[in-house]
Design a protein around this motif. Structure first.
Motif, PDB file in Angstrom:
ATOM      1  N   GLY A 146      46.716 -61.148 -35.506  1.00 30.33           N
ATOM      2  CA  GLY A 146      46.277 -60.073 -34.626  1.00 30.33           C
ATOM      3  C   GLY A 146      44.876 -60.185 -34.085  1.00 30.33           C
ATOM      4  O   GLY A 146      44.407 -59.287 -33.378  1.00 30.33           O
ATOM      5  N   HIS A 147      44.177 -61.275 -34.388  1.00 32.33           N
ATOM      6  CA  HIS A 147      42.843 -61.458 -33.829  1.00 32.33           C
ATOM      7  C   HIS A 147      42.941 -61.773 -32.331  1.00 32.33           C
ATOM      8  O   HIS A 147      43.699 -62.655 -31.927  1.00 32.33           O
ATOM      9  N   SER A 148      42.169 -61.061 -31.539  1.00 37.31           N
ATOM     10  CA  SER A 148      42.111 -61.352 -30.106  1.00 37.31           C
ATOM     11  C   SER A 148      41.071 -62.406 -29.800  1.00 37.31           C
ATOM     12  O   SER A 148      41.081 -62.998 -28.709  1.00 37.31           O
ATOM     13  N   GLN A 149      40.174 -62.644 -30.736  1.00 35.55           N
ATOM     14  CA  GLN A 149      39.087 -63.607 -30.519  1.00 35.55           C
ATOM     15  C   GLN A 149      38.807 -64.318 -31.834  1.00 35.55           C
ATOM     16  O   GLN A 149      38.658 -63.692 -32.878  1.00 35.55           O
ATOM     17  N   VAL A 150      38.740 -65.640 -31.792  1.00 36.21           N
ATOM     18  CA  VAL A 150      38.360 -66.447 -32.950  1.00 36.21           C
ATOM     19  C   VAL A 150      36.942 -66.934 -32.717  1.00 36.21           C
ATOM     20  O   VAL A 150      36.670 -67.639 -31.741  1.00 36.21           O
ATOM     21  N   ASP A 151      36.024 -66.550 -33.603  1.00 32.43           N
ATOM     22  CA  ASP A 151      34.615 -66.898 -33.418  1.00 32.43           C
ATOM     23  C   ASP A 151      34.228 -68.197 -34.096  1.00 32.43           C
ATOM     24  O   ASP A 151      33.368 -68.926 -33.599  1.00 32.43           O
ATOM     25  N   PHE A 152      34.811 -68.512 -35.232  1.00 34.38           N
ATOM     26  CA  PHE A 152      34.431 -69.741 -35.941  1.00 34.38           C
ATOM     27  C   PHE A 152      35.510 -70.092 -36.957  1.00 34.38           C
ATOM     28  O   PHE A 152      36.175 -69.218 -37.526  1.00 34.38           O
ATOM     29  N   THR A 153      35.687 -71.386 -37.166  1.00 36.04           N
ATOM     30  CA  THR A 153      36.596 -71.907 -38.191  1.00 36.04           C
ATOM     31  C   THR A 153      35.899 -73.108 -38.829  1.00 36.04           C
ATOM     32  O   THR A 153      36.102 -74.250 -38.419  1.00 36.04           O
ATOM     33  N   LEU A 169      43.699 -72.741 -38.833  1.00 36.76           N
ATOM     34  CA  LEU A 169      43.028 -71.468 -39.113  1.00 36.76           C
ATOM     35  C   LEU A 169      42.980 -70.594 -37.864  1.00 36.76           C
ATOM     36  O   LEU A 169      43.278 -69.388 -37.924  1.00 36.76           O
ATOM     37  N   ALA A 170      42.602 -71.195 -36.741  1.00 32.99           N
ATOM     38  CA  ALA A 170      42.516 -70.430 -35.497  1.00 32.99           C
ATOM     39  C   ALA A 170      43.877 -69.855 -35.110  1.00 32.99           C
ATOM     40  O   ALA A 170      43.983 -68.684 -34.719  1.00 32.99           O
ATOM     41  N   ALA A 171      44.915 -70.664 -35.230  1.00 32.49           N
ATOM     42  CA  ALA A 171      46.255 -70.192 -34.879  1.00 32.49           C
ATOM     43  C   ALA A 171      46.698 -69.058 -35.796  1.00 32.49           C
ATOM     44  O   ALA A 171      47.288 -68.065 -35.350  1.00 32.49           O
ATOM     45  N   VAL A 186      31.017 -54.819 -34.188  1.00 37.62           N
ATOM     46  CA  VAL A 186      31.588 -55.289 -32.929  1.00 37.62           C
ATOM     47  C   VAL A 186      31.204 -56.744 -32.669  1.00 37.62           C
ATOM     48  O   VAL A 186      31.736 -57.380 -31.767  1.00 37.62           O
ATOM     49  N   THR A 187      30.275 -57.267 -33.463  1.00 38.25           N
ATOM     50  CA  THR A 187      30.001 -58.700 -33.505  1.00 38.25           C
ATOM     51  C   THR A 187      30.105 -59.141 -34.956  1.00 38.25           C
ATOM     52  O   THR A 187      29.976 -58.331 -35.873  1.00 38.25           O
ATOM     53  N   THR A 188      30.319 -60.423 -35.179  1.00 36.05           N
ATOM     54  CA  THR A 188      30.476 -60.896 -36.547  1.00 36.05           C
ATOM     55  C   THR A 188      29.146 -61.077 -37.261  1.00 36.05           C
ATOM     56  O   THR A 188      29.128 -61.182 -38.497  1.00 36.05           O
ATOM     57  N   HIS A 189      28.040 -61.124 -36.532  1.00 39.07           N
ATOM     58  CA  HIS A 189      26.706 -61.171 -37.138  1.00 39.07           C
ATOM     59  C   HIS A 189      25.833 -60.134 -36.455  1.00 39.07           C
ATOM     60  O   HIS A 189      25.630 -60.175 -35.242  1.00 39.07           O
ATOM     61  N   GLY A 216      36.668 -63.647 -36.696  1.00 38.95           N
ATOM     62  CA  GLY A 216      36.693 -63.321 -35.273  1.00 38.95           C
ATOM     63  C   GLY A 216      36.850 -61.824 -35.113  1.00 38.95           C
ATOM     64  O   GLY A 216      36.433 -61.048 -35.981  1.00 38.95           O
ATOM     65  N   LEU A 217      37.453 -61.404 -34.029  1.00 35.08           N
ATOM     66  CA  LEU A 217      37.599 -59.985 -33.732  1.00 35.08           C
ATOM     67  C   LEU A 217      39.064 -59.564 -33.693  1.00 35.08           C
ATOM     68  O   LEU A 217      39.903 -60.239 -33.094  1.00 35.08           O
ATOM     69  N   LYS A 218      39.342 -58.429 -34.335  1.00 37.01           N
ATOM     70  CA  LYS A 218      40.642 -57.783 -34.250  1.00 37.01           C
ATOM     71  C   LYS A 218      40.387 -56.314 -33.933  1.00 37.01           C
ATOM     72  O   LYS A 218      39.570 -55.668 -34.597  1.00 37.01           O
ATOM     73  N   HIS A 219      41.079 -55.779 -32.929  1.00 38.04           N
ATOM     74  CA  HIS A 219      40.828 -54.414 -32.470  1.00 38.04           C
ATOM     75  C   HIS A 219      39.344 -54.203 -32.159  1.00 38.04           C
ATOM     76  O   HIS A 219      38.815 -53.102 -32.312  1.00 38.04           O
TER      77      HIS A 219
END
Length: 376
Positions: free
Chosen positions: A198-205, A190-192, A313-316, A237-240
């Motif tokens: 295009g996600h620059s940051q993976v927050d949780f899987t 999932l993270a990969a 800008v945050t997931t929560h 996670g975060l994209k852009h």
């Protein structure tokens, strides 16, 4: 023009408007101003990203009727000057031989009450209060919970792109093998895939198989996924610079009648929650709509968390879809709708989409099927 696949860049005027709006909102709430330390609020308001664990004082000061000021260490001033929002504010730098708290105190009303970003270091706040004993402070979550809640068109574009990338990840993950593999292996997939999308940051899987799915925030572990398992997938996670967050529950092989029934109940509850989204509805109405379905089918005590949370800008982030939250929905708000049923020792089910409030209802930013996918 932005390159293909890239969103329209934010401008200094975008950040100027956000800072003005924050200062005016603080004034309307009876606050003397807003103090913003490194973290998501600073990024949102200025475009300046600095590690939140920096020990040197960095603080954005916003007051209605005053120009925005960023207090920044001299050695970091060149980076601050390159931030997109820098032309919309005044920088006051300080050297290690000077007193940054005295500098900041001179910018404030010595008797005022200020909203302070939640992740401000106590060390900095206490030092500032020592120099201005007549001041008092309130967290921004408590004082201005809607500060980042309403997104503009450019922000919605980023959230939609992040949602689409998470959807693409789901479509690919259900094609991989689950049975005979550890939860951590599927989580790594999932993270990969999120990064490939295009996600620059993976927050949780989250990968909760079998009985582990009954723990909503289960961290993927070494349990081997078996044929016959229900598997909760929750990832984002975060994209852009903007968040994604989606959940689907899949089954390894054919489900039992009970497993299918529980999944159908959650799917119906999630649909009810999404249908309840409209301008003027209270946040708690979304929770009530989803919870009513689950309660009707006898699983009310097994729905053990709020129905949703804001995202940006945050997931929560605020607002939260929970009983007691009477904040009315307005166009541009974005949040999750994610009811679930959790049967301890057996399995869990959760289905989640990000929804944005429109002028006449709501629009899902996740569009993958909410039917139970059968995986191998």
């Amino acid at each position: 023009m932005p390159s293909p696949g890239q969103p329209v860049p934010f401008t200094a005027d975008d950040y100027r408007a956000r800072m003005v709006r924050a200062a005016e909102s603080a004034d309307a709430a009876g606050l003397a101003g807003v103090l913003v330390a490194p973290g998501p609020d600073l990024v949102h308001l200025t475009g300046y990203r600095v590690p939140a664990d920096t020990e040197r004082l960095t603080l954005l000061v916003l007051r209605a009727g005053h120009d925005p000021v960023l207090v920044v260490p001299a050695l970091e001033a060149p980076d601050a000057e390159r931030a997109t929002g820098a032309p919309a504010l005044t920088l006051h730098d300080w050297t290690d031989a000077s007193d940054p708290y005295a500098l900041t105190a001179g910018l404030l009303d010595g008797e005022g009450r200020f909203g302070v970003s939640d992740n401000t270091w106590a060390l900095h706040l206490l030092a500032l209060q020592q120099r201005l004993p007549g001041t008092s402070y309130a967290s921004l979550t408590a004082a201005l919970p809607m500060l980042r809640a309403v997104k503009d068109a450019a922000e919605l574009e980023r959230l939609a792109a992040a949602g689409a990338a998470a959807d693409a990840t789901y479509e690919r993950i259900i094609e991989v093998r689950f049975s005979g593999r550890r939860e951590t292996e599927v989580a790594a997939d999932l993270a990969a895939l999120l990064r490939e999308s295009g996600h620059s940051q993976v927050d949780f899987t989250v990968v909760g198989s079998g009985p582990n799915g009954a723990s909503p925030h289960h961290e993927a572990g070494d349990r081997t996924i078996e044929r016959g398992d229900m598997v909760v997938l929750d990832f984002g996670g975060l994209k852009h610079g903007y968040g994604s967050d989606t959940s689907r529950t899949v089954h390894v092989g054919e489900p039992t009648a009970e497993e299918q029934r529980v999944h159908d109940v959650v799917r119906e509850a999630q649909e009810a929650g999404c249908r309840a989204v409209r301008p003027g509805a209270a946040c708690q109405d979304i929770d009530r709509a989803a919870r009513a379905v689950i309660t009707e089918f006898g699983y009310g005590e097994r729905f053990i968390h709020r129905t949703g949370h804001g995202i940006g800008v945050t997931t929560h982030e605020p607002p939260y879809m929970i009983e007691g939250e009477e904040q009315p929905l307005v166009p541009g708000m974005c949040f999750s709708v994610e009811p679930g049923i959790y049967l301890p020792g057996r399995f869990g089910v959760r289905i989640e989409d990000i929804v944005t409030v429109t002028e006449d209802g709501g629009r899902r930013l996740n569009t993958t099927s909410r039917e139970m996918a059968i995986v191998e």
